[in-house]
Motif scaffolding. Structure first.
Motif, PDB file in Angstrom:
ATOM      1  N   ARG A  47       0.971  -1.305  -0.144  1.00 13.84           N
ATOM      2  CA  ARG A  47      -0.127  -0.162   0.141  1.00 13.84           C
ATOM      3  C   ARG A  47       0.849   1.258  -0.140  1.00 13.84           C
ATOM      4  N   LYS A  48       1.897   1.282   0.785  1.00 13.01           N
ATOM      5  CA  LYS A  48       2.866   2.476   0.770  1.00 13.01           C
ATOM      6  C   LYS A  48       3.467   2.466  -0.522  1.00 13.01           C
ATOM      7  N   SER A  49       3.912   1.236  -1.221  1.00 11.78           N
ATOM      8  CA  SER A  49       4.702   1.511  -2.455  1.00 11.78           C
ATOM      9  C   SER A  49       3.881   2.070  -3.593  1.00 11.78           C
ATOM     10  N   LEU A  50       2.470   1.513  -3.547  1.00 12.68           N
ATOM     11  CA  LEU A  50       1.576   2.077  -4.609  1.00 12.68           C
ATOM     12  C   LEU A  50       1.257   3.727  -4.300  1.00 12.68           C
ATOM     13  N   ARG A  51       1.135   4.092  -3.029  1.00  9.76           N
ATOM     14  CA  ARG A  51       1.092   5.407  -2.901  1.00  9.76           C
ATOM     15  C   ARG A  51       2.153   6.382  -3.261  1.00  9.76           C
ATOM     16  N   SER A  52       3.527   5.565  -2.942  1.00 14.94           N
ATOM     17  CA  SER A  52       4.599   6.372  -3.740  1.00 14.94           C
ATOM     18  C   SER A  52       4.569   6.528  -5.088  1.00 14.94           C
ATOM     19  N   PHE A  53       4.131   5.425  -5.788  1.00 17.05           N
ATOM     20  CA  PHE A  53       4.061   5.416  -7.386  1.00 17.05           C
ATOM     21  C   PHE A  53       2.950   6.338  -7.887  1.00 17.05           C
ATOM     22  N   SER A  54       1.800   6.584  -6.940  1.00 17.40           N
ATOM     23  CA  SER A  54       1.000   7.544  -7.373  1.00 17.40           C
ATOM     24  C   SER A  54       1.480   8.984  -7.249  1.00 17.40           C
ATOM     25  N   GLY A  55       2.643   9.115  -5.991  1.00 18.22           N
ATOM     26  CA  GLY A  55       3.137  10.579  -5.965  1.00 18.22           C
ATOM     27  C   GLY A  55       3.976  10.804  -7.026  1.00 18.22           C
ATOM     28  N   ARG A  56       4.692   9.640  -7.831  1.00 24.54           N
ATOM     29  CA  ARG A  56       5.573   9.883  -8.907  1.00 24.54           C
ATOM     30  C   ARG A  56       4.910  10.383 -10.040  1.00 24.54           C
ATOM     31  N   LEU A  57       3.613   9.595 -10.185  1.00 26.49           N
ATOM     32  CA  LEU A  57       2.887  10.240 -11.474  1.00 26.49           C
ATOM     33  C   LEU A  57       2.372  11.797 -11.145  1.00 26.49           C
ATOM     34  N   HIS A  58       2.195  12.315 -10.290  1.00 26.46           N
ATOM     35  CA  HIS A  58       1.924  13.499  -9.817  1.00 26.46           C
ATOM     36  C   HIS A  58       2.986  14.376 -10.315  1.00 26.46           C
ATOM     37  N   TRP A  59       4.350  13.755  -9.900  1.00 23.28           N
ATOM     38  CA  TRP A  59       5.413  14.804 -10.306  1.00 23.28           C
ATOM     39  C   TRP A  59       5.584  15.104 -11.564  1.00 23.28           C
ATOM     40  N   HIS A  60       5.342  13.567 -12.489  1.00 23.32           N
ATOM     41  CA  HIS A  60       5.538  13.655 -13.838  1.00 23.32           C
ATOM     42  C   HIS A  60       4.885  15.140 -14.644  1.00 23.32           C
ATOM     43  N   CYS A  61       3.560  15.186 -13.986  1.00 25.58           N
ATOM     44  CA  CYS A  61       2.618  16.294 -14.608  1.00 25.58           C
ATOM     45  C   CYS A  61       3.298  17.548 -14.129  1.00 25.58           C
ATOM     46  N   HIS A  62       3.603  17.567 -12.802  1.00 24.56           N
ATOM     47  CA  HIS A  62       4.183  18.889 -12.326  1.00 24.56           C
ATOM     48  C   HIS A  62       5.549  19.257 -12.944  1.00 24.56           C
ATOM     49  N   PHE A  63       6.370  18.363 -13.550  1.00 25.34           N
ATOM     50  CA  PHE A  63       7.507  18.905 -14.405  1.00 25.34           C
ATOM     51  C   PHE A  63       7.351  19.256 -15.660  1.00 25.34           C
ATOM     52  N   ILE A  64       6.387  18.482 -16.142  1.00 28.84           N
ATOM     53  CA  ILE A  64       5.651  18.834 -17.593  1.00 28.84           C
ATOM     54  C   ILE A  64       5.380  20.442 -17.449  1.00 28.84           C
ATOM     55  N   GLN A  65       4.545  20.717 -16.612  1.00 29.24           N
ATOM     56  CA  GLN A  65       3.945  22.177 -16.456  1.00 29.24           C
ATOM     57  C   GLN A  65       5.008  23.085 -16.375  1.00 29.24           C
ATOM     58  N   LYS A  66       6.240  22.635 -15.753  1.00 28.37           N
ATOM     59  CA  LYS A  66       7.303  23.687 -15.526  1.00 28.37           C
ATOM     60  C   LYS A  66       7.960  24.293 -17.111  1.00 28.37           C
ATOM     61  N   LEU A  67       7.731  23.084 -17.900  1.00 30.32           N
ATOM     62  CA  LEU A  67       8.550  23.533 -19.278  1.00 30.32           C
ATOM     63  C   LEU A  67       7.532  24.195 -20.033  1.00 30.32           C
ATOM     64  N   GLU A  68       6.109  23.702 -19.758  1.00 29.48           N
ATOM     65  CA  GLU A  68       5.118  24.614 -20.572  1.00 29.48           C
ATOM     66  C   GLU A  68       4.809  26.045 -20.064  1.00 29.48           C
ATOM     67  N   ASP A  69       5.302  26.081 -18.844  1.00 30.64           N
ATOM     68  CA  ASP A  69       5.140  27.550 -18.310  1.00 30.64           C
ATOM     69  C   ASP A  69       6.173  28.480 -18.616  1.00 30.64           C
ATOM     70  N   GLU A  70       7.416  27.722 -18.973  1.00 34.38           N
ATOM     71  CA  GLU A  70       8.741  28.424 -19.030  1.00 34.38           C
ATOM     72  C   GLU A  70       9.623  27.623 -20.033  1.00 34.38           C
ATOM     73  N   PRO A  71       9.784  27.695 -21.096  1.00 28.60           N
ATOM     74  CA  PRO A  71      10.263  26.872 -22.143  1.00 28.60           C
ATOM     75  C   PRO A  71      11.744  27.017 -21.965  1.00 28.60           C
ATOM     76  N   ARG A  72      12.082  28.172 -21.542  1.00 28.05           N
ATOM     77  CA  ARG A  72      13.709  28.434 -21.755  1.00 28.05           C
ATOM     78  C   ARG A  72      14.335  27.433 -20.837  1.00 28.05           C
ATOM     79  N   VAL A  73      13.611  26.734 -20.107  1.00 30.36           N
ATOM     80  CA  VAL A  73      14.336  25.763 -19.338  1.00 30.36           C
ATOM     81  C   VAL A  73      15.000  24.614 -20.087  1.00 30.36           C
ATOM     82  N   GLU A  74      14.803  24.548 -21.127  1.00 36.16           N
ATOM     83  CA  GLU A  74      15.232  23.453 -22.075  1.00 36.16           C
ATOM     84  C   GLU A  74      16.523  24.131 -22.623  1.00 36.16           C
TER      85      GLU A  74
END
Length: 293
Positions: A47-74
């Motif tokens: 249960r703890k592992s799956l919660r951690s995995f869910s958190g990683r999925l959220h971070w996936h979207c968080h970082f994609i938003q960073k680039l969309e918000d500020e493309p110069r990061v690349e």
């Protein structure tokens, strides 16, 4: 996430499918939550592992938003005071040695060769490859970042370039992590199984010296012949990099830019983090999981 030996089978390995759109984030999230709900309450580990995995999925979207918000990061340092920190033109010999897995550090080289052969590597080892390129080899993050982007079958720009800058210490808001490539080998591949798999040229080196083959009694028979000599001293290089990073962080104008980056890009999970703390050497240079350089 830590061991390249166990990560091959223990990680979900869904990242290429997410990156290329073969499976949706919604489908993975719903399947994960359904599995978590089906588990009995007593099964705390999974249960703890799956919660951690869910958190990683959220971070996936968080970082994609960073680039969309500020493309110069690349293309540009997130914190602009780092613009002149490293030479923009990379040292070709050092870059090529790193790209080919021929730095003279077995565990580091094994990670790169594994990546070249499979197109995948677990998270901790990705971070180590990038950190060594940026700190020990003192290469600007753009060239090593491009090489890794070409190698990863799960290349996702938003995640990739944010992580490249984080592991290079140019965001101005993340902890500086200087990985010790020798210690990482002892920690993550204590029996040398991973190194033996990807560096067959070290077959003559005894197990006790596999992580530091230059110390073996028969080093002269292998090092410089079958396997390259070290292209940097990891302890001295880490010390020099740390001092250069702190030359920038101590500048009076550093904090103002860092606070602006926190407001725009930091996680909103904890609102108290919106204000960047004054850089303290013990905090900003704490190394992950008890590592030392």
């Amino acid at each position: 996430m830590s061991s390249p030996v166990e990560g091959v089978s223990a990680c979900s390995r869904l990242s290429p499918y997410l990156a290329w759109g073969a499976v949706s984030m919604r489908e993975v999230t719903q399947a994960n939550e359904a599995r978590r709900r089906a588990l009995p309450p007593a099964n705390k580990t999974w249960r703890k592992s799956l919660r951690s995995f869910s958190g990683r999925l959220h971070w996936h979207c968080h970082f994609i938003q960073k680039l969309e918000d500020e493309p110069r990061v690349e293309f540009e340092n997130l914190h602009r005071l780092y613009d002149d920190l490293r030479p923009r033109t990379p040292d070709v010999a050092r870059l090529e040695a790193w790209e080919k897995g021929e730095t003279g550090y077995p565990f580091l080289d094994a990670c790169m060769r594994s990546l070249q052969a499979t197109g995948w590597l677990n998270f901790r080892m990705r971070a180590m490859l990038m950190a060594v390129a940026s700190y020990h080899l003192w290469l600007d993050w753009r060239a090593p970042g491009l090489h890794l982007a070409r190698m990863f079958t799960d290349y996702e720009p938003g995640i990739h370039w944010s992580q490249v800058q984080m592991q290079s210490g140019t965001t101005g808001i993340n902890t500086v992590r200087i990985y010790n490539p020798v210690k990482q080998g002892f920690d993550q591949d204590p029996t040398g199984t991973f190194i033996r798999t990807w560096l067959p040229e070290l077959a003559q080196i005894p197990d006790q010296y596999l992580h530091e083959p230059w110390a073996a009694d028969n080093a002269a028979e292998v090092i410089g012949r079958d396997y390259p000599e070290r292209i940097f001293d990891h302890m001295a290089a880490a010390k020099a990099a740390r001092e250069k990073i702190w030359e920038v962080r101590r500048r009076p104008e550093f904090r103002a830019q860092a606070e602006a980056i926190v407001i725009k890009h930091a996680s909103r999970k904890n609102r108290s983090r919106r204000k960047a703390p004054a850089p303290k050497r013990s905090d900003q240079l704490s190394l992950p999981f008890g590592e030392t350089s």
